[in-house]
Motif scaffolding. Structure first.
Motif, PDB file in Angstrom:
ATOM      1  N   TRP A 168       0.865  -1.190   0.000  1.00  0.00           N
ATOM      2  CA  TRP A 168       0.000   0.000   0.000  1.00  0.00           C
ATOM      3  C   TRP A 168       0.890   1.225   0.000  1.00  0.00           C
ATOM      4  O   TRP A 168       1.304   1.701   1.052  1.00  0.00           O
ATOM      5  N   ASP A 219      -6.509   6.332  -1.860  1.00  0.00           N
ATOM      6  CA  ASP A 219      -7.304   5.919  -0.701  1.00  0.00           C
ATOM      7  C   ASP A 219      -7.402   7.031   0.339  1.00  0.00           C
ATOM      8  O   ASP A 219      -8.405   7.151   1.037  1.00  0.00           O
ATOM      9  N   ARG A 220      -6.346   7.800   0.472  1.00  0.00           N
ATOM     10  CA  ARG A 220      -6.317   8.923   1.409  1.00  0.00           C
ATOM     11  C   ARG A 220      -6.199  10.202   0.591  1.00  0.00           C
ATOM     12  O   ARG A 220      -5.182  10.884   0.597  1.00  0.00           O
ATOM     13  N   ARG A 224      -1.553   4.213  -4.848  1.00  0.00           N
ATOM     14  CA  ARG A 224      -2.559   3.400  -4.162  1.00  0.00           C
ATOM     15  C   ARG A 224      -2.950   4.070  -2.843  1.00  0.00           C
ATOM     16  O   ARG A 224      -4.132   4.201  -2.513  1.00  0.00           O
TER      17      ARG A 224
END
Length: 755
Positions: free
Chosen positions: A536, A544-545, A540
């Motif tokens: 991660w 996601d953040r 990626r």
């Protein structure tokens, strides 16, 4: 307060023992009784390192006939494990531990629980203090801390009694002779020659038990004030007032120095009855133990900064200079240390400091960044140099070859001098190429760009006259900060880089953190991964953040106002990830448009091809991108399923193997069909022979380290490209070709300059 009470009770008894005129054996016998009673343990034992083995020296609870009889090797049994690792053990059931070793002569079969701590002196284990209990139970944290405090006092007692077994080690060091070649990790490139000088930051604490607690507290307050003054003065040095990441590092370091929690813990240690010096060291021992248990590499590296501050505070309290920096250097030196904090390095006179050798160290450690700003070569991860080097030995440091030559022979010195002269001559020759185009003999213009990650790296554009910055790694600002960098600070960095580049292009790669590039403020989210390079990380994580990436997008858009902005997304596996990342930036651009804010005149979007799967989706991706960059470092390790950080695999897979070159040719042909510019970013493009192979594949844009720009330009200007391109096609189409050998022979025959 339980910790303070437990430790104070024990120290009060130890104070009387140490002040007595009884023999050392009697004192140790008294100590085990005091500790056993205070912790309500049936057994307390002291093992000392004697003639290379751990000997049971005193005990309450075990058979007295085993004293001076039971011996354990380092690493043998629970006691040997504690001494070898210098880490405490706390076990409810001792026999369940894989290192348990039963000694029938001690009569310990009736005891289940065990806790032990190392007795440390001069950073080495000289013994072990252990307790045992009949009922299975883990000892409380306050009890372990009390044992560690006792171990510190025991270190003083043992040294005073002449029971520290370091005579053999001292003799061995004194007998070191003859030339030695040591290897390590390249941190800051360069050559250096000087005498070995041990940094020796630690003060040996001779008095651990306080007579007057309030007097010790006043000493600490005074030392804190003086230390903070020193740090403020160092931060005002002229060579570090121009901004950049090293400035941010020192600000973070300063924050440690002003941390109230640290001073509070030292005061609590003084309350237990320790002297000021012992209290500082005790708190730092606890911090080291906790930090070593943290899997996050970034946080572990911060341990060097905390060690630096603790050592500095102890030296001030003790009134000792303590380091080579304060002894008045008058000759060229190579500095040796287990590790350094940035402030410790700044204390050295740059005129005489010709290099640094560390037992530890990493590319993202604060001292590495500051050393790069100072222009000091650094070699890290040189294991056990203390057993191979005497203080005052002559040293030759060649970081480029990852080598340190100890006590060199006359022949080695001549060779080193010749290499240094040759390098200087080559550099002078390369410098003459600065203003000439990177153009082959048959007229093919090659774009030579440079990789960067620090604000100061942009200065290399002027020195090398590179065609631009083909890869600016934005994550470094995230890695050195203790918290997420504020948008204003990010904007200032990106704008400064664009200003330094002028009309030359700069390609900003969005943040690549996570995985093996851990940051403290996301530690709970990222955790520890078995395969961090494939985990991660990079885009990626950013998708996601997306709050993190939105802040960076705003910073990039603000910095690029009124000019062309080039943005590249890392670690793309599928085209939808590129779409999502681009949409996020476009969303921020729309937000700025509504508010009438100035914007970049043009935004070019690119992708990094590092994941092999993306090569099978280029027909979907290429129509969407303005440019493509190939990250050869990650791409190669993914192609071969080989960790590039693993030294056993470092030389196993060849960049010039047909499998790599055929894969790259496939990408180049796809980009040519869609008229998308393709650039190589990575170490492959910075090596002359490998770069020649890339040119032969049809690649005409290389983004490489600044130091490689002029050597690669020399190679380009000596090459006639078309014959090599035809030859490369034949080599890759023929099975079993040794491309490296064939290309080397062809380059030699054609007179291509390969360095």
């Amino acid at each position: 307060m339980a910790t303070i009470t437990a430790a104070r009770e024990i120290l009060r008894g130890l104070h009387d023992v140490m002040a007595s005129k009884t023999p050392a054996q009697a004192k140790l016998n008294a100590v085990v009784g005091i500790v056993a009673d205070a912790l309500t343990s049936e057994v307390c034992s002291i093992y000392l390192l004697r003639d290379g083995a751990l000997e049971l020296y005193a005990t309450k609870g075990l058979a007295q006939s085993a004293v001076h009889v039971t011996r354990l090797a380092l690493g043998q049994g629970l006691v040997g494990t504690i001494a070898a690792t210098r880490e405490p053990l706390n076990l409810a059931e001792a026999r369940a531990h894989p290192d348990f070793a039963y000694r029938p002569e001690t009569g310990e079969e009736d005891y289940h629980s065990f806790a032990g701590v190392p007795i440390i002196r001069r950073e080495g284990a000289i013994g072990v203090l252990g307790v045992q209990h009949a009922d299975p139970r883990e000892y409380a944290e306050v009890e372990i801390e009390a044992l560690q405090t006792v171990a510190m006092v025991l270190s003083e007692l043992l040294a005073g009694a002449g029971l520290v077994d370091d005579v053999a080690a001292a003799k061995a060091r004194a007998q070191i002779s003859g030339p030695v070649r040591l290897t390590g990790l390249k941190l800051v490139d360069g050559f250096g020659r000087g005498v070995a000088t041990l940094h020796q930051p630690r003060v040996v604490i001779e008095h651990t038990v306080a007579d007057d607690t309030e007097a010790e507290r006043r000493r600490v307050y005074g030392a804190f004030e003086k230390m903070r003054e020193q740090i403020d003065r160092m931060m005002g040095q002229a060579e570090f007032t121009g901004g950049g990441e090293h400035d941010e590092i020192l600000e973070t370091y300063k924050a440690f120095a002003y941390d109230e929690g640290w001073s509070r813990r030292i005061n609590e240690a003084i309350d237990t009855g320790l002297t000021a010096e012992a209290a500082i060291e005790r708190v730092q021992q606890r911090t080291r133990a906790k930090m070593r248990a943290i899997p996050d590499p970034y946080l572990r590296e911060r341990l060097a900064d905390l060690d630096d501050l603790s050592n500095r505070l102890i030296r001030i309290v003790a009134g000792q200079l303590g380091t080579a920096a304060q002894s008045g250097l008058r000759a060229d030196i190579i500095l040796l240390a287990r590790n350094l904090g940035p402030a410790e390095l700044l204390e050295y006179d740059r005129r005489f400091l010709k290099g640094v050798v560390l037992e530890e160290g990493s590319l993202t450690a604060h001292v590495t960044i500051v050393a790069r700003a100072m222009g000091v070569p650094v070699l890290g991860r040189v294991r056990d140099f203390r057993t191979a080097i005497n203080d005052g030995d002559e040293l030759l440091l060649d970081v480029g070859s990852a080598a340190l030559f100890v006590r060199p022979t006359t022949t080695m010195v001549k060779s080193f001098t010749a290499m240094s002269a040759l390098r200087a001559k080559r550099q002078a020759g390369y410098a003459k190429l600065r203003d000439l185009p990177a153009e082959t003999k048959d007229g093919k213009r090659i774009a030579l760009l440079m990789n960067a990650g620090l604000q100061g790296d942009a200065d290399a554009l002027r020195l090398t006259n590179a065609d631009g910055i083909g890869l600016f790694r934005t994550e470094f600002q995230f890695l050195v900060a203790a918290t997420l960098p504020r948008r204003e600070r990010q904007t200032a960095l990106y704008k400064a880089v664009l200003d330094a580049a002028g009309d030359k292009p700069v390609i900003f790669r969005t943040v690549d953190i996570g995985g093996d590039k851990a940051v403290p403020y996301m530690r709970e989210e990222t955790g520890e991964e078995e395969n961090p390079a494939m985990g991660w990380r990079a885009l990626r994580l950013a998708l996601d953040r997306d709050g993190l990436m939105k802040v960076q997008a705003r910073a990039l858009l603000d910095a690029g106002a009124g000019r062309t902005l080039n943005v590249m997304f890392p670690m793309i596996s599928e085209p939808w990830e590129f779409d999502a990342a681009k949409a996020l930036i476009e969303e921020q651009r729309a937000w700025l448009v509504k508010r009438g804010r100035p914007l970049p005149t043009v935004i070019n979007y690119g992708a990094m091809l590092e994941v092999p799967a993306l090569a099978d989706a280029l027909d979907v991706l290429l129509p969407k991108v303005d440019f493509l960059s190939i990250g050869t470092n990650d791409l190669t390790q993914f192609l071969f399923a080989a960790d590039r950080a693993n030294p056993r695999l470092a030389d196993r897979y060849d960049w010039l193997s047909p499998s790599v070159l055929r894969f790259l040719r496939r990408i180049v042909r796809a980009c040519e069909a869609e008229d998308v510019p393709v650039t190589i970013c990575g170490e492959m493009g910075g090596r002359p022979l490998e770069a020649l192979a890339l040119l032969a594949l049809g690649i005409e844009r290389l983004s490489i380290t600044p130091a490689a720009v002029l050597p690669i330009k020399a190679m380009v200007r000596s090459t006639t490209l078309e014959p090599l391109r035809a030859a490369m096609t034949g080599w890759l189409d023929a099975p079993g070709s040794d491309v490296r050998a064939l290309l080397s022979a062809a380059a030699d025959e054609a007179g291509v300059v390969l360095g």
